[in-house]
Structures are given as structure tokens and as C-alpha cells.
Design an enzyme around this catalytic site. Structure first.
Site, PDB file in Angstrom:
ATOM      1  N   CYS A   1      56.497  95.193  43.667  1.00 24.46           N
ATOM      2  CA  CYS A   1      57.044  94.106  44.488  1.00 24.46           C
ATOM      3  C   CYS A   1      58.577  94.113  44.451  1.00 24.46           C
ATOM      4  CB  CYS A   1      56.582  92.752  43.961  1.00 24.46           C
ATOM      5  SG  CYS A   1      54.850  92.403  44.216  1.00 24.46           S
TER       6      CYS A   1
ATOM      7  N   GLU B   1      60.578  91.657  43.845  1.00 21.89           N
ATOM      8  CA  GLU B   1      61.114  90.888  42.708  1.00 21.89           C
ATOM      9  C   GLU B   1      61.213  91.776  41.467  1.00 21.89           C
ATOM     10  OE1 GLU B   1      58.761  90.097  44.845  1.00 21.89           O
ATOM     11  OE2 GLU B   1      58.406  87.936  44.958  1.00 21.89           O
TER      12      GLU B   1
ATOM     13  N   CYS C   1      54.425  86.701  43.360  1.00 19.94           N
ATOM     14  CA  CYS C   1      53.036  86.884  42.923  1.00 19.94           C
ATOM     15  C   CYS C   1      52.934  86.651  41.414  1.00 19.94           C
ATOM     16  CB  CYS C   1      52.542  88.286  43.298  1.00 19.94           C
ATOM     17  SG  CYS C   1      53.078  89.579  42.156  1.00 19.94           S
TER      18      CYS C   1
ATOM     19  N   GLU D   1      55.835 100.554  48.314  1.00 20.66           N
ATOM     20  CA  GLU D   1      54.383 100.743  48.315  1.00 20.66           C
ATOM     21  C   GLU D   1      54.015 102.191  47.994  1.00 20.66           C
ATOM     22  OE1 GLU D   1      52.965  98.998  52.001  1.00 20.66           O
ATOM     23  OE2 GLU D   1      53.257  96.984  51.149  1.00 20.66           O
TER      24      GLU D   1
ATOM     25  N   ASN E   1      60.258  95.819  48.105  1.00 18.32           N
ATOM     26  CA  ASN E   1      58.939  96.320  47.690  1.00 18.32           C
ATOM     27  C   ASN E   1      58.812  97.796  48.056  1.00 18.32           C
ATOM     28  OD1 ASN E   1      58.907  95.231  50.333  1.00 18.32           O
ATOM     29  ND2 ASN E   1      56.705  94.852  50.308  1.00 18.32           N
TER      30      ASN E   1
ATOM     31  N   CYS F   1      54.762  89.203  39.111  1.00 20.59           N
ATOM     32  CA  CYS F   1      56.221  89.015  39.102  1.00 20.59           C
ATOM     33  C   CYS F   1      56.604  87.755  38.330  1.00 20.59           C
ATOM     34  CB  CYS F   1      56.755  88.966  40.529  1.00 20.59           C
ATOM     35  SG  CYS F   1      56.645  90.581  41.335  1.00 20.59           S
TER      36      CYS F   1
HETATM   37  N1  THU Z   1      55.062  91.604  47.806  1.00 22.71           N
HETATM   38  C1  THU Z   1      56.316  91.462  47.293  1.00 22.71           C
HETATM   39  O1  THU Z   1      57.117  92.403  47.275  1.00 22.71           O
HETATM   40  N2  THU Z   1      56.667  90.247  46.806  1.00 22.71           N
HETATM   41  C2  THU Z   1      55.913  89.117  46.923  1.00 22.71           C
HETATM   42  O2  THU Z   1      56.333  88.058  46.515  1.00 22.71           O
HETATM   43  C3  THU Z   1      54.594  89.199  47.568  1.00 22.71           C
HETATM   44  C4  THU Z   1      54.070  90.562  47.773  1.00 22.71           C
HETATM   45  C5  THU Z   1      54.720  92.883  48.444  1.00 22.71           C
HETATM   46  C6  THU Z   1      53.739  93.768  47.762  1.00 22.71           C
HETATM   47  C7  THU Z   1      53.215  94.588  48.917  1.00 22.71           C
HETATM   48  O3  THU Z   1      54.103  95.671  49.182  1.00 22.71           O
HETATM   49  C8  THU Z   1      53.272  93.650  50.100  1.00 22.71           C
HETATM   50  O4  THU Z   1      54.183  92.638  49.732  1.00 22.71           O
HETATM   51  C9  THU Z   1      51.945  93.031  50.483  1.00 22.71           C
HETATM   52  O5  THU Z   1      51.321  92.491  49.383  1.00 22.71           O
END
Ligand code: THU
Length: 141
Positions: free
Chosen positions: A58, A60, A91, A49, A47, A94
Site C-alpha cells: 500500500c 502508506e 487498511c 501492485e 501503492n 497499514c
Molecule cells: N491501497 C492502498 O494503497 N492504501 C489504502 O489505504 C487502501 C488500499 C491499495 C492496495 C491496492 O493496490 C489497491 O489499493 C486496491 O486495494
């Protein structure tokens, strides 16, 4: 070693390794993912940000976009690794991105103890909107 861990050993390892690169200054919530393509190639992702939170990507989607941008739309499986006690599920956004490439994609869900569980994207996103729905409308024009 558990059979799922054995069958998806390399995919799980790449997901766990990719998690180390997670750029998470806002949530501190690290996630790693790894996609396996039809010809056995593996693409990892984490991920990423952003100060404008909605621009966050994310793990994925990072992994899927890496595979597709290298010419691989034949996606067979994705492993997802977080540090949560329970298995970490993808999520909604994704799930939608994944089902674009087939409803039988295997999802390898991990928890922080490295225990794996299997499902498919079709199970996680039933009655989904896909390109098939768009074809129907186009046929009617
Ligand atoms: N996030 C993911 O990368 N994958 C998931 O399956 C759930 C959420 C990340 C997005 C964000 O950077 C952090 O987790 C919190 O939501």
C-alpha cells in the site's frame, strides 16, 4: 483554503503527487501517501501492485518504509490521498505498521475533492498489539 489543508499543505501535495506514480495494473486504484518526520522531512509513497496479489504494498507502507529506511522512526503525520468520494482510510495492515511508531501519529485523510479530515492512528486502532505487550512477557521470563 480550509485550515487543515493549509496546515498540512506540503504533506498533502506530496501525497497527491506520489499518487501519480501508483503502479496499479490490476486494480486501477491509485493511492498516494506522504509521511512527515520529527525534523520536518517528507517522504512520499504510492501503492505498488504485483501479479502475485498478496505481494502488493500500500501507499502508506511505502511512505513509512521510505522514511524508516532513511533513519526516521520519529513519524509525526501521514497524509493519504485516493480518488474516492469518501475520505480514504488506511487498511488494517497499514494501521498496524503505523502504530509501531506511536499512537499519536496524525492521519490526514483525503477525498477526491481534496477535502481533508484529521484523526490519529490511536483512534483508528484501539487496543492494539505493540512492543509494550512484548516487553511485559520478556519481563516475566
Ligand atoms: N491501497 C492502498 O494503497 N492504501 C489504502 O489505504 C487502501 C488500499 C491499495 C492496495 C491496492 O493496490 C489497491 O489499493 C486496491 O486495494
Amino acid at each position: 483554503m480550509d485550515k487543515i489543508n493549509q496546515d498540512f499543505k506540503e504533506l498533502i501535495e506530496v501525497a497527491q503527487e506520489s499518487k501519480k506514480n501508483a503502479y496499479v495494473p490490476y486494480s486501477g486504484f491509485k493511492v498516494g501517501a506522504a509521511v512527515m518526520t520529527g525534523d520536518g522531512k517528507i517522504y512520499g509513497g504510492c501503492n505498488v501492485e504485483n501479479a502475485s496479489y498478496g505481494a502488493t504494498n500500500c501507499a502508506e507502507r511505502t511512505a513509512v518504509f521510505k522514511a524508516v529506511s532513511e533513519g526516521h522512526t520519529d513519524i509525526k503525520a501521514i497524509a493519504i490521498s485516493g480518488d474516492t468520494k469518501e475520505h480514504l482510510y488506511p487498511c488494517g495492515i497499514c494501521r498496524q505498521v503505523l502504530i509501531e511508531f506511536g499512537d499519536d501519529i496524525i492521519i490526514v485523510l483525503m477525498n477526491k475533492n481534496g477535502e481533508a479530515k484529521l484523526t490519529t492512528i490511536g483512534k483508528l486502532l484501539p487496543n492494539s498489539f505493540t512492543n509494550k505487550d512484548m516487553e511485559e512477557v520478556q519481563d516475566g521470563i
